[in-house]
Design a protein around this motif. Structure first.
Motif, PDB file in Angstrom:
ATOM      1  N   VAL A 220       2.251   6.445 -13.024  1.00 49.96           N
ATOM      2  CA  VAL A 220       0.935   6.379 -12.388  1.00 49.96           C
ATOM      3  C   VAL A 220       0.293   5.012 -12.614  1.00 49.96           C
ATOM      4  O   VAL A 220      -0.384   4.479 -11.725  1.00 49.96           O
ATOM      5  CB  VAL A 220       0.037   7.528 -12.898  1.00 49.96           C
ATOM      6  N   ILE A 221       0.513   4.436 -13.771  1.00 44.22           N
ATOM      7  CA  ILE A 221      -0.016   3.097 -14.055  1.00 44.22           C
ATOM      8  C   ILE A 221       0.588   2.084 -13.079  1.00 44.22           C
ATOM      9  O   ILE A 221      -0.120   1.269 -12.482  1.00 44.22           O
ATOM     10  CB  ILE A 221       0.244   2.693 -15.515  1.00 44.22           C
ATOM     11  N   LEU A 222       1.887   2.149 -12.895  1.00 47.97           N
ATOM     12  CA  LEU A 222       2.561   1.257 -11.951  1.00 47.97           C
ATOM     13  C   LEU A 222       2.057   1.486 -10.526  1.00 47.97           C
ATOM     14  O   LEU A 222       1.748   0.536  -9.796  1.00 47.97           O
ATOM     15  CB  LEU A 222       4.072   1.468 -12.038  1.00 47.97           C
ATOM     16  N   PHE A 223       1.949   2.742 -10.128  1.00 47.74           N
ATOM     17  CA  PHE A 223       1.434   3.102  -8.804  1.00 47.74           C
ATOM     18  C   PHE A 223       0.030   2.533  -8.599  1.00 47.74           C
ATOM     19  O   PHE A 223      -0.258   1.897  -7.587  1.00 47.74           O
ATOM     20  CB  PHE A 223       1.420   4.638  -8.652  1.00 47.74           C
ATOM     21  N   SER A 224      -0.840   2.751  -9.575  1.00 46.34           N
ATOM     22  CA  SER A 224      -2.234   2.310  -9.474  1.00 46.34           C
ATOM     23  C   SER A 224      -2.336   0.790  -9.392  1.00 46.34           C
ATOM     24  O   SER A 224      -3.115   0.256  -8.592  1.00 46.34           O
ATOM     25  CB  SER A 224      -3.040   2.819 -10.664  1.00 46.34           C
ATOM     26  N   ALA A 225      -1.563   0.089 -10.205  1.00 45.58           N
ATOM     27  CA  ALA A 225      -1.602  -1.374 -10.185  1.00 45.58           C
ATOM     28  C   ALA A 225      -1.201  -1.906  -8.816  1.00 45.58           C
ATOM     29  O   ALA A 225      -1.812  -2.848  -8.297  1.00 45.58           O
ATOM     30  CB  ALA A 225      -0.695  -1.933 -11.278  1.00 45.58           C
ATOM     31  N   PHE A 226      -0.190  -1.301  -8.220  1.00 43.97           N
ATOM     32  CA  PHE A 226       0.245  -1.748  -6.894  1.00 43.97           C
ATOM     33  C   PHE A 226      -0.843  -1.502  -5.853  1.00 43.97           C
ATOM     34  O   PHE A 226      -1.144  -2.383  -5.038  1.00 43.97           O
ATOM     35  CB  PHE A 226       1.538  -1.028  -6.494  1.00 43.97           C
ATOM     36  N   VAL A 227      -1.433  -0.323  -5.860  1.00 45.88           N
ATOM     37  CA  VAL A 227      -2.468  -0.006  -4.878  1.00 45.88           C
ATOM     38  C   VAL A 227      -3.671  -0.929  -5.070  1.00 45.88           C
ATOM     39  O   VAL A 227      -4.214  -1.476  -4.101  1.00 45.88           O
ATOM     40  CB  VAL A 227      -2.874   1.484  -4.948  1.00 45.88           C
ATOM     41  N   PHE A 228      -4.088  -1.134  -6.314  1.00 43.86           N
ATOM     42  CA  PHE A 228      -5.226  -2.023  -6.565  1.00 43.86           C
ATOM     43  C   PHE A 228      -4.907  -3.482  -6.234  1.00 43.86           C
ATOM     44  O   PHE A 228      -5.819  -4.271  -5.972  1.00 43.86           O
ATOM     45  CB  PHE A 228      -5.738  -1.883  -7.993  1.00 43.86           C
ATOM     46  N   ALA A 229      -3.643  -3.848  -6.243  1.00 48.19           N
ATOM     47  CA  ALA A 229      -3.269  -5.207  -5.847  1.00 48.19           C
ATOM     48  C   ALA A 229      -3.679  -5.473  -4.406  1.00 48.19           C
ATOM     49  O   ALA A 229      -4.029  -6.591  -4.039  1.00 48.19           O
ATOM     50  CB  ALA A 229      -1.769  -5.417  -6.028  1.00 48.19           C
ATOM     51  N   PHE A 230      -3.651  -4.428  -3.591  1.00 48.83           N
ATOM     52  CA  PHE A 230      -4.069  -4.515  -2.189  1.00 48.83           C
ATOM     53  C   PHE A 230      -5.427  -3.836  -2.032  1.00 48.83           C
ATOM     54  O   PHE A 230      -5.606  -2.955  -1.191  1.00 48.83           O
ATOM     55  CB  PHE A 230      -3.029  -3.850  -1.286  1.00 48.83           C
ATOM     56  N   TYR A 231      -6.354  -4.237  -2.836  1.00 51.24           N
ATOM     57  CA  TYR A 231      -7.679  -3.621  -2.930  1.00 51.24           C
ATOM     58  C   TYR A 231      -8.393  -3.606  -1.577  1.00 51.24           C
ATOM     59  O   TYR A 231      -8.482  -4.621  -0.895  1.00 51.24           O
ATOM     60  CB  TYR A 231      -8.518  -4.375  -3.960  1.00 51.24           C
ATOM     61  N   LYS A 232      -8.932  -2.432  -1.215  1.00 49.38           N
ATOM     62  CA  LYS A 232      -9.670  -2.268   0.042  1.00 49.38           C
ATOM     63  C   LYS A 232     -10.956  -1.484  -0.190  1.00 49.38           C
ATOM     64  O   LYS A 232     -11.280  -0.568   0.559  1.00 49.38           O
ATOM     65  CB  LYS A 232      -8.799  -1.553   1.085  1.00 49.38           C
ATOM     66  N   GLY A 233     -11.691  -1.814  -1.228  1.00 46.66           N
ATOM     67  CA  GLY A 233     -12.982  -1.186  -1.474  1.00 46.66           C
ATOM     68  C   GLY A 233     -12.864   0.219  -2.052  1.00 46.66           C
ATOM     69  O   GLY A 233     -11.887   0.560  -2.731  1.00 46.66           O
ATOM     70  N   ALA A 234     -13.868   1.046  -1.735  1.00 46.68           N
ATOM     71  CA  ALA A 234     -13.962   2.395  -2.316  1.00 46.68           C
ATOM     72  C   ALA A 234     -12.758   3.266  -1.977  1.00 46.68           C
ATOM     73  O   ALA A 234     -12.344   4.101  -2.789  1.00 46.68           O
ATOM     74  CB  ALA A 234     -15.243   3.076  -1.846  1.00 46.68           C
ATOM     75  N   LYS A 235     -12.174   3.055  -0.797  1.00 47.29           N
ATOM     76  CA  LYS A 235     -11.024   3.895  -0.434  1.00 47.29           C
ATOM     77  C   LYS A 235      -9.829   3.656  -1.359  1.00 47.29           C
ATOM     78  O   LYS A 235      -8.971   4.516  -1.507  1.00 47.29           O
ATOM     79  CB  LYS A 235     -10.646   3.722   1.028  1.00 47.29           C
ATOM     80  N   THR A 236      -9.811   2.511  -2.034  1.00 48.84           N
ATOM     81  CA  THR A 236      -8.749   2.246  -3.006  1.00 48.84           C
ATOM     82  C   THR A 236      -8.825   3.259  -4.145  1.00 48.84           C
ATOM     83  O   THR A 236      -7.814   3.842  -4.542  1.00 48.84           O
ATOM     84  CB  THR A 236      -8.874   0.819  -3.570  1.00 48.84           C
ATOM     85  N   PHE A 237     -10.031   3.476  -4.658  1.00 47.00           N
ATOM     86  CA  PHE A 237     -10.221   4.430  -5.753  1.00 47.00           C
ATOM     87  C   PHE A 237      -9.883   5.847  -5.308  1.00 47.00           C
ATOM     88  O   PHE A 237      -9.242   6.598  -6.044  1.00 47.00           O
ATOM     89  CB  PHE A 237     -11.664   4.367  -6.275  1.00 47.00           C
ATOM     90  N   LEU A 238     -10.292   6.205  -4.104  1.00 44.89           N
ATOM     91  CA  LEU A 238      -9.992   7.549  -3.581  1.00 44.89           C
ATOM     92  C   LEU A 238      -8.491   7.743  -3.396  1.00 44.89           C
ATOM     93  O   LEU A 238      -7.955   8.798  -3.709  1.00 44.89           O
ATOM     94  CB  LEU A 238     -10.734   7.787  -2.267  1.00 44.89           C
TER      95      LEU A 238
END
Length: 176
Positions: free
Chosen positions: A92-110
């Motif tokens: 999950v840490i790896l997954f989260s880091a990748f998604v946050f690398a392509f940060y797109k605002g609040a929808k990133t957190f969701l």
């Protein structure tokens, strides 16, 4: 250099988020180094035992401080053991880091939150299926544990990453 700036920003965000999350997780684990397992790992084991019981495989959890794991006892025998590495947090840490690398605002957190839930469910089901294979089809223990069942969680991560990139991170907006 300007051409590489977007790529460097993505890479830098990935590295920073990954390091921060790994350090936070390590601090969390350090609090429980003298326990059998950490509370989250225990919670996952309890969910696995509950589901196995629903599927007709009543399971008892047995703590092993010596092994720093929880043993699954099903049908009178020990099938597998739950260790910290089986709780899906490192994935999950790896997954989260990748998604946050392509940060797109609040929808990133969701999206990360939804991904956490999906990966957790996949992981619990993976462990349940693995235990059932250990009980019913012991000849497939190694293949199941080493290849098939890790592919479920890592495959889930890849699918979630592809969805994030295709439908969120690289999606053209009306202003583009």
């Amino acid at each position: 250099m300007k051409d590489f700036l977007p790529v460097l920003k993505i890479l830098l965000r990935f590295v920073i988020v990954y390091i921060v999350l790994v350090l936070l997780y390590q601090f969390y684990l350090n609090e429980y180094e003298n326990d059998v397992v950490d509370p989250f790992t225990r919670w996952v084991a309890q969910q696995v035992a509950f589901l196995q019981s629903i599927f007709g495989f009543p399971t008892v959890l047995v703590d092993s401080l010596k092994l720093h794991s929880i043993l699954f006892q099903t049908e009178g025998r020990f099938t597998t053991r739950m260790v910290e590495g089986c709780n899906v947090i490192s994935v999950v840490i790896l997954f989260s880091a990748f998604v946050f690398a392509f940060y797109k605002g609040a929808k990133t957190f969701l999206y990360v939150l939804a991904g956490l839930v999906i990966l957790h469910i996949l992981n619990v089901l993976r462990i349940v299926m693995l235990n059932i294979i250990f009980i019913k089809y012991p000849q497939y223990e190694r293949v199941g544990h080493d290849y098939i069942f890790p592919a479920i969680v890592y495959g889930g991560v890849v699918v979630l990453w592809l969805i994030w990139i295709q439908f969120f991170a690289l999606k053209k907006t009306d202003k583009s």
